[in-house]
Write an enzyme that holds these catalytic residues in place. Sequence first.
Site, short mmCIF file in Angstrom:
data_model
loop_
_atom_site.label_atom_id
_atom_site.label_comp_id
_atom_site.label_asym_id
_atom_site.label_seq_id
_atom_site.Cartn_x
_atom_site.Cartn_y
_atom_site.Cartn_z
N GLU A 115 0.88 -1.16 -0.04
CA GLU A 115 -0.11 -0.01 -0.10
C GLU A 115 0.86 1.31 0.06
O GLU A 115 1.88 1.26 0.76
CB GLU A 115 -0.97 0.00 1.16
N GLY A 249 3.16 1.19 11.49
CA GLY A 249 2.85 0.30 12.63
C GLY A 249 2.34 -0.96 12.08
O GLY A 249 2.76 -2.12 12.74
N ALA A 250 1.55 -1.13 11.04
CA ALA A 250 0.74 -2.39 10.82
C ALA A 250 0.30 -2.40 9.57
O ALA A 250 0.15 -1.10 8.97
CB ALA A 250 -0.14 -2.89 11.69
N GLU A 252 -2.58 -4.18 6.80
CA GLU A 252 -3.81 -4.98 6.74
C GLU A 252 -4.01 -5.99 5.61
O GLU A 252 -4.90 -6.19 5.06
CB GLU A 252 -5.12 -4.44 6.84
N ASN A 253 -2.79 -6.55 5.03
CA ASN A 253 -2.91 -7.53 4.17
C ASN A 253 -3.91 -8.69 4.37
O ASN A 253 -3.94 -9.27 5.51
CB ASN A 253 -1.28 -8.27 3.86
N GLU A 285 -6.29 -3.25 12.73
CA GLU A 285 -6.19 -4.00 11.35
C GLU A 285 -7.15 -5.01 10.99
O GLU A 285 -7.46 -5.38 10.13
CB GLU A 285 -4.48 -4.69 11.62
N HIS A 288 -10.00 -3.96 9.55
CA HIS A 288 -9.84 -3.61 7.92
C HIS A 288 -10.15 -4.95 7.15
O HIS A 288 -10.43 -4.81 6.01
CB HIS A 288 -8.33 -3.40 7.62
N GLU A 307 -9.42 4.07 6.66
CA GLU A 307 -8.65 4.44 7.73
C GLU A 307 -9.55 4.88 8.91
O GLU A 307 -9.32 4.66 10.02
CB GLU A 307 -7.55 5.28 7.51
ZN LIG Z 1 -5.37 1.07 8.62
#
Ligand SMILES: [Zn+2]
Length: 799
Positions: A115, A249-250, A252-253, A285, A288, A307
């Site tokens: 992303e 931070g992370a 969401e794959n 996450e 998401h 988001e």
């Molecule tokens: Zn996010």
Amino acid sequence: MQLATTQPEKNVQEVREYDLFLDVDFVGLRYGGKVTIDLESVGDVSLDAVGLQINNVKSGSRAVPFKHSGKVLEIQTGKFSGPLEIEFKGRVSDNFTGFYKASYGDGYILSTHLEAVQARKVIPCVDHPAFKAMFKVKVRTDQNLSVISNMPIESETKEGSKRTVAFKKTPKMSTYLLYLGVGKFVQEKGRHGGTDLYAAYADRPTGKINTEFSFDASRKVLDFYESYFGIPFQLPKLHNVAVPEFAYGAMENWGAITYREILLHVDKDTSVRAKKSVAHVIAHEIAHMWFGDLVTMKWWDDLWLNESFATFMDFKSTNQAYPEWKVWQDFVRTSTSGAMGRDALTKTHPIMAKVHDPEEIEELFDEISYGKGASILRMIEAYIGPENFKNGVRQYLQKFRYSNASGHDLWSNLQEASGTEVSRIMEGWISQEGFPVVKASLAGTRLVFEQERFLLTGGTSKQTWPIPVTMIVDGKTQSLLLDKRKAEVNLPATTRSLKVNVDQTGFYVVQYDGKALQDLVWKGRLSSLDRWGLVNDAKAFLLSGRIPFKEYLDLIEKYDREEEYLPAIEVSDQLSFLYQIAPSKLVEISRNFHSAGLSIFENKRDDNSTTLKGIIAARLTLLDDGYAKLAGSKFKDLANVEPDMKRSVVMGYARSSNDYGGLIGRYMNSTTDEERLRFLEGLVSFKNPELITKTLNFALSGKVKRQDVRNVILYATSNPDARTAIWQWFKKNIAKLEEMYSGTAQFSIILREYLSIVGVGRAAEVEKFFSEHKVIGADIALERLRIYDQLAKKIDASI
Ligand SMILES: [Zn+2]
């Protein structure tokens, strides 16, 4: 809307499937690939392919002529339907995007972060969120490595020193959600209903990630979402993957979420503060998986929808999973207040921003997309009621699953579910930048409301917003929609108390005109959120010059011996911020507040008090040499200090000892990221600026994770003794920092969050520097700097 620079989607109508094979040379950091793309096109096919070497393109056994500009792959197919086979080669990237090398100590893993528009750096594709397709992934690599992707493994074959792993086909999804991880992983398995849960992290002798809490949090929020959304988790498995180096931070794959290591690890030495962020990020996450992955925005101008919704749902689910944290308190002071601080600048943007080129997309991952969007959702939920809101969201997800939608689609579903006018209100908030100040005044027994745009520069504009204004009058809540400049309500003649913006669900600030009205506000029983709101708004008015410093101080005095977490942490934040911009004038006020705070929270045992006590103690080491010495004296026994208090001990030790070598030694021997960050914070808390410079240089020596260099600058910014050292170092290393964080929004965050403070007292010099170094984000940093610099001067003159 389409990308202006490349328009690969201009002829392609649909992509059905990517059948992808990658042969990964783990040691050589490169790969060969073959992708068969089943698509439909009305003319020559063009694909996104950045930095890849394209070897050949075939349709069946027939070679198809192509041109590759380095960014776009033009294939001369004419009108076309069916599979196109492309052979290509790529390199593993050395920064944080695409298929990149994430290092730890002597080793590394390979991991993707795609992303927003990085999938095109890994495979030729139509890299557009609306072109959802199924992915079949197969990877060949060294025998001793594991491979993780979105779906479970379907088959594995071994041949010599190599292993080939084939994954099951994904449902239809966007390219930016594809995941691939290759390396030596430890994988732990759990279960949640019909879903296999995994935690994965890089296998190494020290630094085991303790994943028990992350499993627990994942299960709790999965439960919540499945029942709230009314749709079960969609994939057969879900990985939480800890990546040693990660810009964000992370991510969401779908089915394979990636995190910084610190965001999956919790053990007995983990502070409550860190543990809360683990829970929040997991909740964000996993939200998401539905909002973003199952239903995806049509184009990046609706990025905020992903988001803000994930942010809002994070707090909803965490609130249910860990009710003792009362997390809506943290929501207002982080999401709402952070967004207001950004949106009150003249250089802001509407929630729904026009996006023209890929570079601009990265800059949208900001407080507006996350915090303002989430705050507007909270405001609308309060307006239409939580049941209606939930029903609208469910309808929306049902309607658009495995597909794409826009903000308008969500509003119309919320409107339908609630029978309330949602679309017009939402459009008013997402299409225009900024937010209002509601000025309240008394005219006899009438309460008059008037709105105008709130700006920290002190100016205003003629904009209006459709504001769902709420107020509590003598304990009873009522509301009105203020959609013109002015409106009024009648108050009972006997009114004894009132407050506007009940529990701070609205995204506006309130200025009460005149002493009589202000007295009414303070007479009622105010909730923690309301007490927070009053002091939050006061800071905004101080910065914008709407109230003088003296009036602000009078208000702060009302929180002198504050016993509640939310208002206390807010006042602590504000005094610390003011101490950063005007240290000599604020040191005494801030020291008194923090000393008193420490004794108030010392004996409270709940998680929020524990967090707050740790924060107060750490801040006190910068304000009070005596306290720094006292805290530092526990350094030799650090292992036995309670986790949230360790920061203050390390910082106190640094300030009272100047023991650079000792702290570096402890840093090098640390086994968790939280510990490493704690020592890094100590290493920029010295009083001696030369030692700060030494640490800042150390941060770029390769011995600090690149993701954490930003934290080092953040920590140093809190220490007024470090100010000049940071600025000198920053000027010297700007090119390195920019390069290190290229393709991510991290560099501009450094500018707007830290440089705006570091520059106070040398504003002209900073302006000159950035007139010579044109970088993204400098304009916002400079606007903030001017506001802070002005305020510092005013404070100077008033004390
Ligand atoms: Zn996010």
